[in-house]
Scaffold this active site. Structure first.
Site, PDB file in Angstrom:
ATOM      1  N   TYR A   1      21.495 -19.073 -42.622  1.00  0.00           N
ATOM      2  CA  TYR A   1      20.212 -19.399 -41.988  1.00  0.00           C
ATOM      3  C   TYR A   1      19.768 -20.793 -42.420  1.00  0.00           C
ATOM      4  O   TYR A   1      19.241 -20.983 -43.512  1.00  0.00           O
ATOM      5  CB  TYR A   1      19.161 -18.317 -42.313  1.00  0.00           C
ATOM      6  CG  TYR A   1      19.123 -17.238 -41.241  1.00  0.00           C
ATOM      7  CD1 TYR A   1      20.297 -16.735 -40.700  1.00  0.00           C
ATOM      8  CD2 TYR A   1      17.910 -16.737 -40.756  1.00  0.00           C
ATOM      9  CE1 TYR A   1      20.276 -15.769 -39.704  1.00  0.00           C
ATOM     10  CE2 TYR A   1      17.880 -15.762 -39.754  1.00  0.00           C
ATOM     11  CZ  TYR A   1      19.069 -15.296 -39.233  1.00  0.00           C
ATOM     12  OH  TYR A   1      19.057 -14.341 -38.245  1.00  0.00           O
TER      13      TYR A   1
ATOM     14  N   ASP B   1      17.364 -22.394 -41.374  1.00  0.00           N
ATOM     15  CA  ASP B   1      15.908 -22.605 -41.402  1.00  0.00           C
ATOM     16  C   ASP B   1      15.363 -22.356 -42.815  1.00  0.00           C
ATOM     17  O   ASP B   1      14.196 -22.645 -43.082  1.00  0.00           O
ATOM     18  CB  ASP B   1      15.182 -21.738 -40.367  1.00  0.00           C
ATOM     19  CG  ASP B   1      15.493 -20.249 -40.475  1.00  0.00           C
ATOM     20  OD1 ASP B   1      16.547 -19.885 -41.055  1.00  0.00           O
ATOM     21  OD2 ASP B   1      14.681 -19.436 -39.980  1.00  0.00           O
TER      22      ASP B   1
ATOM     23  N   ARG C   1      11.211 -21.753 -29.676  1.00  0.00           N
ATOM     24  CA  ARG C   1      10.058 -22.019 -30.561  1.00  0.00           C
ATOM     25  C   ARG C   1       9.628 -23.468 -30.441  1.00  0.00           C
ATOM     26  O   ARG C   1       8.451 -23.785 -30.376  1.00  0.00           O
ATOM     27  CB  ARG C   1      10.395 -21.655 -31.999  1.00  0.00           C
ATOM     28  CG  ARG C   1      10.107 -20.206 -32.382  1.00  0.00           C
ATOM     29  CD  ARG C   1      10.670 -19.183 -31.402  1.00  0.00           C
ATOM     30  NE  ARG C   1      10.460 -17.812 -31.831  1.00  0.00           N
ATOM     31  CZ  ARG C   1      11.313 -17.122 -32.597  1.00  0.00           C
ATOM     32  NH1 ARG C   1      12.472 -17.673 -32.985  1.00  0.00           N
ATOM     33  NH2 ARG C   1      11.040 -15.882 -32.953  1.00  0.00           N
TER      34      ARG C   1
ATOM     35  N   ASP D   1      17.173  -7.913 -31.441  1.00  0.00           N
ATOM     36  CA  ASP D   1      16.621  -7.888 -32.807  1.00  0.00           C
ATOM     37  C   ASP D   1      15.120  -7.620 -32.792  1.00  0.00           C
ATOM     38  O   ASP D   1      14.425  -7.900 -31.817  1.00  0.00           O
ATOM     39  CB  ASP D   1      16.887  -9.224 -33.519  1.00  0.00           C
ATOM     40  CG  ASP D   1      16.282 -10.406 -32.764  1.00  0.00           C
ATOM     41  OD1 ASP D   1      16.402 -10.438 -31.531  1.00  0.00           O
ATOM     42  OD2 ASP D   1      15.671 -11.280 -33.416  1.00  0.00           O
ATOM     43  N   GLU D   2      14.661  -7.079 -33.904  1.00  0.00           N
ATOM     44  CA  GLU D   2      13.238  -6.991 -34.241  1.00  0.00           C
ATOM     45  C   GLU D   2      12.388  -6.408 -33.102  1.00  0.00           C
ATOM     46  O   GLU D   2      11.281  -6.878 -32.849  1.00  0.00           O
ATOM     47  CB  GLU D   2      12.717  -8.392 -34.624  1.00  0.00           C
ATOM     48  CG  GLU D   2      13.428  -8.952 -35.844  1.00  0.00           C
ATOM     49  CD  GLU D   2      12.980 -10.364 -36.222  1.00  0.00           C
ATOM     50  OE1 GLU D   2      12.891 -10.641 -37.422  1.00  0.00           O
ATOM     51  OE2 GLU D   2      12.720 -11.183 -35.322  1.00  0.00           O
TER      52      GLU D   2
ATOM     53  N   TRP E   1      16.732 -21.571 -36.517  1.00  0.00           N
ATOM     54  CA  TRP E   1      15.474 -21.089 -35.921  1.00  0.00           C
ATOM     55  C   TRP E   1      14.452 -22.200 -36.130  1.00  0.00           C
ATOM     56  O   TRP E   1      14.338 -22.738 -37.235  1.00  0.00           O
ATOM     57  CB  TRP E   1      15.013 -19.797 -36.615  1.00  0.00           C
ATOM     58  CG  TRP E   1      15.982 -18.665 -36.461  1.00  0.00           C
ATOM     59  CD1 TRP E   1      16.816 -18.177 -37.423  1.00  0.00           C
ATOM     60  CD2 TRP E   1      16.214 -17.865 -35.302  1.00  0.00           C
ATOM     61  NE1 TRP E   1      17.552 -17.128 -36.922  1.00  0.00           N
ATOM     62  CE2 TRP E   1      17.203 -16.920 -35.621  1.00  0.00           C
ATOM     63  CE3 TRP E   1      15.683 -17.861 -34.006  1.00  0.00           C
ATOM     64  CZ2 TRP E   1      17.679 -15.973 -34.707  1.00  0.00           C
ATOM     65  CZ3 TRP E   1      16.145 -16.925 -33.102  1.00  0.00           C
ATOM     66  CH2 TRP E   1      17.128 -15.998 -33.449  1.00  0.00           C
TER      67      TRP E   1
ATOM     68  N   HIS F   1      10.967  -9.632 -28.436  1.00  0.00           N
ATOM     69  CA  HIS F   1      10.842 -11.098 -28.290  1.00  0.00           C
ATOM     70  C   HIS F   1      10.668 -11.446 -26.810  1.00  0.00           C
ATOM     71  O   HIS F   1      11.295 -12.378 -26.292  1.00  0.00           O
ATOM     72  CB  HIS F   1      12.054 -11.805 -28.899  1.00  0.00           C
ATOM     73  CG  HIS F   1      12.081 -11.730 -30.401  1.00  0.00           C
ATOM     74  ND1 HIS F   1      11.249 -12.491 -31.199  1.00  0.00           N
ATOM     75  CD2 HIS F   1      12.811 -10.965 -31.250  1.00  0.00           C
ATOM     76  CE1 HIS F   1      11.482 -12.215 -32.478  1.00  0.00           C
ATOM     77  NE2 HIS F   1      12.419 -11.274 -32.546  1.00  0.00           N
TER      78      HIS F   1
ATOM     79  N   ASP G   1      12.075 -16.437 -25.905  1.00  0.00           N
ATOM     80  CA  ASP G   1      11.435 -15.743 -27.019  1.00  0.00           C
ATOM     81  C   ASP G   1       9.945 -15.623 -26.714  1.00  0.00           C
ATOM     82  O   ASP G   1       9.491 -16.068 -25.650  1.00  0.00           O
ATOM     83  CB  ASP G   1      11.682 -16.483 -28.354  1.00  0.00           C
ATOM     84  CG  ASP G   1      11.832 -15.491 -29.508  1.00  0.00           C
ATOM     85  OD1 ASP G   1      10.911 -14.674 -29.703  1.00  0.00           O
ATOM     86  OD2 ASP G   1      12.872 -15.524 -30.198  1.00  0.00           O
TER      87      ASP G   1
HETATM   88  C1  ACM Z   1      16.795 -12.828 -36.275  1.00  0.00           C
HETATM   89  O1  ACM Z   1      16.756 -13.630 -37.226  1.00  0.00           O
HETATM   90  N1  ACM Z   1      15.694 -12.214 -35.880  1.00  0.00           N
HETATM   91  C2  ACM Z   1      18.031 -12.539 -35.583  1.00  0.00           C
END
Ligand code: ACM
Length: 493
Positions: free
Chosen positions: A376, A378, A121, A284-285, A427, A222, A150
């Site tokens: 986390y 962030d 990022r 993920d996602e 992140w 991603h 990503d």
């Molecule tokens: C994540 O926070 N998408 C692993």
């Protein structure tokens, strides 16, 4: 670098002590009274990995370690027993350098003590990555999980596929704040690449500090920066840009054999650079809308005898798990890799909460705990968000990190050893500068370091807070831009 050299170098700057390094003889070993020294010895009888015993007497300092990592951690402890100015590079003749006489026996609770840094990022320069690894090592953390790809940037040079970085490492701008769809972007191109030479240098630098790097190559989601570079990897065939927006994107790798082969070729180069056992493949996602709507993907599923898109992701990850296992490595992925069935031998990184970790551990899989509620970095550090730099959301004050226990009560005693450890996540969507990364990481990283090293029963936040005041003086000497817990705006802490 031998651990004795680490110690010699660390002491030389501020104390001006010029220790000579000598290999002990039977005579010196038999009589440590012979002269004052710091002795480092590997003690084969000591069975615990990364463990050490440190004895400071008035005439000698003795370190006995189970392995070189243990000796390295003893050195970290020794340095922390000296005044914080020991971390300064300049000679401090004004300080009376003394240590308390003591004996410490120490070993870590967990073998996975990590931090994840997102270099996609926002790209951080090599010098910062090394500083960050130094800081991990100082905190006795041993895993640097490096998020290298990503939607917004592909950061690792892959010789076979140069467009991954020629195209995929550069975006035209970055979002402005939380409302970029109204406010637009900053209009400033952003990018950066770690060359394979630089990565080799970083991996060696980390190894000298007993830090293993776990690289992350995201799939099947991603993936937009890679698809922007090689559109055939995608599901729509459309020409995409490297993303200039944050959030979950729809563009997935397609499940064609040629795409699997492409990613395995990428992994070949990754394996040659990173010698650690674990390779992270994200997982993920991965919103499956494109897979659901694409006739070619449906045809592929029929060919493979796969009935739903979750099982297709499981198949996709399974192909990578088998590939890695065949090369002596192990796959780790975010907890969505449980959906559709976890490929055998895979390790789960539990981030959405602790549930993924519980399910995986109780099913006999190894687990790394990374729940967003506790790890986390962030998230905001205070409820008083107006006084904080813009963050992604959430709230994770220092005390919550400190009180986290990585082993959930729901994991059976028999499977508790499946919890390899835990890690903090950085992140960087809202961290455009390395100073900002440090602000979000510290001092929460210090709290996490204690969570993964010492026993839960020893947790005492008031005591930690007291010790942190001295520790921050060390971070001052090291030029770390931490968030001051004494900040009047820092709410409860
Ligand atoms: C994540 O926070 N998408 C692993």
């Amino acid at each position: 670098m031998p651990v004795a050299l680490v110690l010699q170098t660390a002491l030389r700057g501020a104390t001006s002590w010029a220790f000579e390094i000598e290999t002990a003889t039977d005579e010196t070993l038999a009589d440590p009274l012979l002269r004052s020294c710091i002795s480092l010895a590997l003690d084969q009888k000591n069975p615990l990995p990364e463990s050490y015993r440190l004895e400071v007497a008035w005439w000698v300092i003795q370190i006995h370690a189970g392995d070189p990592a243990g000796a390295f951690y003893a050195v970290q402890t020794l340095l922390q027993l000296l005044p914080p100015a020991v971390y300064q590079a300049v000679a401090r003749m004004d300080i009376a350098w003394s240590l308390p006489c003591l004996m410490i026996e120490d070993s870590p609770r967990f073998r996975w003590r990590g931090i994840m840094l997102d270099s996609s990022r926002y790209f951080q320069p090599v010098g910062f990555i090394k500083k960050f690894i130094d800081l991990l090592a100082l905190h006795k953390l041993n895993i640097f999980h490096w998020h290298l790809t990503d939607d917004q940037g592909w950061r690792i040079e892959i010789k076979k596929y140069p467009r991954l970085t020629e195209i995929g490492a550069w975006r035209s701008e970055s979002p402005l704040g939380h409302f970029a769809h109204f406010l637009g972007g900053d209009g400033v191109p952003h990018g950066g690449v770690y060359t394979q030479d630089q990565i080799r240098e970083i991996v060696a630098y980390a190894a000298e500090r007993f830090v293993t790097i776990v690289p992350e190559i995201e799939m099947p989601g991603h993936a937009q920066s890679a698809i922007a570079a090689y559109p055939d990897l995608g599901c729509t065939g459309n020409k995409l840009n490297v993303s200039t927006a944050w959030g979950v994107h729809e563009n997935l790798f397609n499940p064609d054999e040629s795409t699997v082969e492409f990613l395995q070729n990428v992994l070949d180069e990754v394996l040659a650079l990173f010698p650690g056992v674990f390779i992270h493949v994200g997982g993920d996602e991965a919103k499956k809308t494109q897979w659901r709507n694409c006739p070619a993907v449906t045809a592929r599923m029929t060919e493979l005898g796969i009935e739903d898109v979750d099982s297709l992701q499981s198949w996709f990850i399974g192909r990578m798990a088998t590939y890695l296992a065949g090369r002596g490595r192990r796959l780790i992925g975010w907890d969505e890799i449980l959906e559709g069935g976890l490929p055998p031998g895979s390790t789960v990184m539990s981030w959405q909460g602790i549930e993924g970790g519980i399910v995986a551990a109780n099913a006999g899989h190894d687990v790394v705990m990374a729940p967003k509620q506790a790890t986390y970095f962030d998230f905001y550090q205070s409820l008083d968000t107006a006084c904080e730099p813009l963050a992604i959301g959430g709230c994770l004050p220092l005390e919550m990190v400190y009180s986290y226990d990585p082993v959930p009560a729901e994991v059976s005693a028999a499977n508790a050893a499946r919890i390899l450890g835990a890690q903090g996540q950085i992140w960087t969507e809202y961290m455009a500068t390395t100073a900002h990364v440090e602000y979000m990481a510290f001092p929460r990283l210090c709290a996490l370091a204690e969570v993964v090293w010492s026993l839960q029963a020893t947790r005492d936040f008031e005591n930690f807070r007291h010790r942190l005041a001295t520790h921050l003086k060390r971070l001052d000497r090291l030029g770390v831009h931490y968030r001051s817990p004494g900040d009047p705006y820092s709410g409860a802490m």
